[in-house]
Design an enzyme around this catalytic site. Structure first.
Site, short mmCIF file in Angstrom:
data_model
loop_
_atom_site.label_atom_id
_atom_site.label_comp_id
_atom_site.label_asym_id
_atom_site.label_seq_id
_atom_site.Cartn_x
_atom_site.Cartn_y
_atom_site.Cartn_z
N CYS A 1 -7.97 5.58 -8.19
CA CYS A 1 -7.48 6.01 -6.86
C CYS A 1 -7.38 7.45 -7.02
O CYS A 1 -6.92 7.99 -8.19
CB CYS A 1 -6.26 5.29 -6.36
N CYS B 1 0.91 -1.21 -0.13
CA CYS B 1 -0.02 -0.08 -0.02
C CYS B 1 0.86 1.12 0.03
O CYS B 1 1.51 1.65 1.20
CB CYS B 1 -0.92 -0.21 1.18
C1 LIG Z 1 -3.94 4.77 5.33
C2 LIG Z 1 -4.62 4.20 4.18
C3 LIG Z 1 -5.23 4.81 3.24
C4 LIG Z 1 -5.93 4.48 2.18
N1 LIG Z 1 -6.34 5.10 1.39
C5 LIG Z 1 -7.28 4.81 0.16
C6 LIG Z 1 -7.68 5.62 -0.67
O1 LIG Z 1 -7.57 6.77 -0.75
N2 LIG Z 1 -8.31 4.86 -1.80
C7 LIG Z 1 -8.25 3.62 -1.72
O2 LIG Z 1 -8.81 3.38 -3.06
N3 LIG Z 1 -7.84 2.81 -1.02
C8 LIG Z 1 -7.14 3.31 0.17
N4 LIG Z 1 -6.71 2.38 1.03
C9 LIG Z 1 -6.64 0.94 0.88
C10 LIG Z 1 -7.91 0.20 1.14
O3 LIG Z 1 -9.10 0.78 0.35
C11 LIG Z 1 -8.25 0.17 2.52
O4 LIG Z 1 -7.00 -0.43 3.19
C12 LIG Z 1 -9.62 -0.26 3.06
O5 LIG Z 1 -9.69 -0.05 4.48
C13 LIG Z 1 -9.39 -2.12 2.97
O6 LIG Z 1 -10.77 -2.67 3.13
P1 LIG Z 1 -10.67 -3.92 3.95
O7 LIG Z 1 -12.10 -4.19 4.37
O8 LIG Z 1 -10.07 -5.05 3.30
O9 LIG Z 1 -9.85 -4.02 5.32
P2 LIG Z 1 -10.28 -2.86 6.61
O10 LIG Z 1 -11.13 -1.66 6.26
O11 LIG Z 1 -9.11 -2.74 7.42
O12 LIG Z 1 -11.39 -3.82 7.52
C14 LIG Z 1 -11.00 -4.80 7.91
C15 LIG Z 1 -12.02 -5.45 9.07
O13 LIG Z 1 -11.81 -6.74 9.67
C16 LIG Z 1 -11.80 -6.84 11.18
N5 LIG Z 1 -11.36 -7.59 11.64
C17 LIG Z 1 -9.85 -7.78 11.46
N6 LIG Z 1 -9.35 -8.75 12.58
C18 LIG Z 1 -10.53 -9.58 12.61
C19 LIG Z 1 -10.98 -10.69 13.41
N7 LIG Z 1 -9.94 -11.64 14.12
N8 LIG Z 1 -12.18 -10.84 13.81
C20 LIG Z 1 -13.18 -10.15 13.29
N9 LIG Z 1 -12.99 -9.02 12.74
C21 LIG Z 1 -11.65 -8.71 12.42
C22 LIG Z 1 -11.40 -5.35 11.35
O14 LIG Z 1 -12.18 -4.79 12.73
C23 LIG Z 1 -12.29 -4.64 10.35
O15 LIG Z 1 -13.58 -4.41 10.41
C24 LIG Z 1 -5.76 3.10 2.29
C25 LIG Z 1 -5.34 2.25 2.93
C26 LIG Z 1 -4.72 2.75 3.94
C27 LIG Z 1 -3.91 1.90 5.13
#
Ligand SMILES: Cc1cc2nc3c(=O)[nH]c(=O)nc-3n(C[C@H](O)[C@H](O)[C@H](O)COP(=O)(O)OP(=O)(O)OC[C@H]3O[C@@H](n4cnc5c(N)ncnc54)[C@H](O)[C@@H]3O)c2cc1C
Length: 425
Positions: A353, A159
């Site tokens: 993005c 990332c």
């Molecule tokens: C700082 C940052 C900025 C970003 N900015 C952008 C952007 O501007 N544009 C873009 O397109 N993408 C962006 N991204 C990339 C991506 O869109 C995000 O990381 C997004 O939040 C990923 O979604 P996800 O659902 O995979 O993970 P997350 O949003 O991290 O969700 C994971 C979920 O799983 C849950 N979880 C974890 N472990 C457990 C467990 N053991 N039991 C139950 N639940 C659990 C957590 O509580 C959370 O609810 C960014 C990423 C980061 C790190």
């Protein structure tokens, strides 16, 4: 009757629940299990870290939204997925059985792989809102006694966009505070060149981001491996194009933010056939696990191979739109299975993005994400900053309402020719 369980309620899990609900038959049940009952808009974290946003402004309490939509909610962390028994064990000792499971657990942040890395060590993070809040306190202290800043992404990171965003946002904020002249800034990255982004560049991201760094007097170091971080100092090894070490440098800092490598979370790690050696969930073109056919995965937790080898390992980013395409395909595929059909829907995994720099930004579209591409476009301007602010408000509104895609959004994306699903062949 079938019971569909979504594990995780971040960007992918919450949208998954909203879209899955629309695909269920009247008799089916849907449950969301998650560690954190409150959703945070992760892309706003760089703004939280410089106090442009409060935590409260970028969060959504999910319980009332799920209740309104008839989605059962278990805000308890999972301890283990027992795929062979179609069950998830929770940390409170209870067990939830499923007919279909969607893993949406995001990344586990591998700070422990580098000594001194991360918010429990000596660098800041913006990966979670808790980290961003902690970083904002450290930044206020730093501004009282300015010194060098180091920002970047370590070996194995996937990332990169948020590291560029944060470097530029810090530059913007320091100029506003009129202390930029006291702060030498260095960007340190595992990427082989500036703007690679884990995607081998998109359009001219190399030229755009190098030019932006030059304009802002931010120096850069590429193909770097972070060896260790000590208080106020990090040791970085530079690697040549031939993969050989060129030497190490010690970089002093008064404030540093380095994005870590990601891996899969513990409850899905080490399960033969379900996860790869880094703990990411293995899926086929229908987002379905090849061994456990009733398990699907969406979001950052999905295993994706790097686009091409690089001197220092760089992963592929999983950005928001790409994740939304995985969610739509998965919801429709499970909907087909519930009705006795085989899954046919494939996500496009297109990368779209908006990278904000606080006063301007870079937007890019990579279609498909692996080059050569049909659409390979990047553009820079003030409009990107305004578009990102507008998108934040729009996305949080969708989350609070419990909708995944509005008609307006669908029409807009169709107009741009950006699709979530591949056309049926
Ligand atoms: C700082 C940052 C900025 C970003 N900015 C952008 C952007 O501007 N544009 C873009 O397109 N993408 C962006 N991204 C990339 C991506 O869109 C995000 O990381 C997004 O939040 C990923 O979604 P996800 O659902 O995979 O993970 P997350 O949003 O991290 O969700 C994971 C979920 O799983 C849950 N979880 C974890 N472990 C457990 C467990 N053991 N039991 C139950 N639940 C659990 C957590 O509580 C959370 O609810 C960014 C990423 C980061 C790190």
């Amino acid at each position: 009757m079938a019971h569909v369980v979504v594990l995780g309620a971040g960007l992918s899990g919450a949208l998954m629940a909203y879209e899955m609900k629309d695909q269920l038959r009247a008799e089916d049940r849907l449950t969301v299990i998650t560690k954190d009952p409150v959703y945070h808009f992760v892309p706003s974290n760089p703004w939280v870290a410089v106090s442009w946003r409060t935590r409260e402004a970028v969060q959504v309490d999910l319980a009332p939204v799920f209740k309104r939509k008839g989605i059962e909610f278990r805000p308890v962390a999972a301890a283990k997925v027992v795929a062979s028994e179609n069950a998830v064990e929770l940390v409170d000792g209870s067990r939830v059985s499923y007919d279909y499971l969607v893993v949406a657990t995001g990344p586990d942040l591998a700070f422990d792989e580098i000594p001194g890395l991360g918010p429990d060590g000596h660098t800041q993070s913006i990966c979670h809102v808790d980290h961003a809040q902690k970083a904002s306190v450290a930044f206020e202290e730093f501004c009282k006694k300015p010194g060098p800043i180091v920002v970047g992404a370590v070996q194995g990171a996937s990332c990169f966009g948020p590291a560029y965003e944060f470097a530029m946002i810090l530059d913007t904020e320091l100029r506003r505070r009129k202390i930029r002249d006291k702060v030498p800034m260095t960007f340190v990255t595992a990427e082989p060149y500036v703007g690679h982004l884990g995607l081998d560049g998109v359009g001219d991201t190399k030229g755009l981001l190098e030019s932006e760094f030059r304009d802002r007097h931010i120096k850069w170091m590429t193909s770097c491996k972070l060896q260790k971080v000590e208080p106020g100092k990090m040791t970085v090894e530079e690697i040549g194009d031939d993969g050989q070490a060129k030497g190490t440098k010690e970089l002093p800092f008064g404030f540093a933010m380095m994005l870590p490598a990601f891996r899969g979370v513990a409850p899905v790690r080490g399960i033969e056939g379900l996860s790869n050696p880094r703990g990411f969930t293995v899926v086929d073109k229908h987002q379905r696990n090849p061994k456990f056919g009733n398990v699907f995965a969406v979001g950052v937790c999905v295993a994706i191979a790097p686009v091409a080898p690089t001197p220092v390992p760089c992963g592929v980013p999983k950005t928001g739109f790409m994740i939304e395409s995985m969610v739509t395909a998965t919801a429709k595929n499970i909907g087909q299975l519930l009705r006795g059909a085989q899954p046919t829907h494939e996500a496009t995994w297109n990368a779209v993005c908006l990278a904000d720099f606080g006063d301007s930004g870079v937007a890019f579209v990579a279609q498909p994400q692996i080059p050569p591409r049909n659409v390979n476009w990047a553009s820079e301007g003030k409009w990107v900053h305004h578009a990102k602010v507008a998108f934040e408000k729009y996305f949080l509104r969708k989350m609070r309402k419990g909708t995944s895609e509005t008609l307006y959004e669908k029409a807009f994306l169709e107009l741009l020719g950006i699709n979530k699903l591949k056309a049926a062949s």
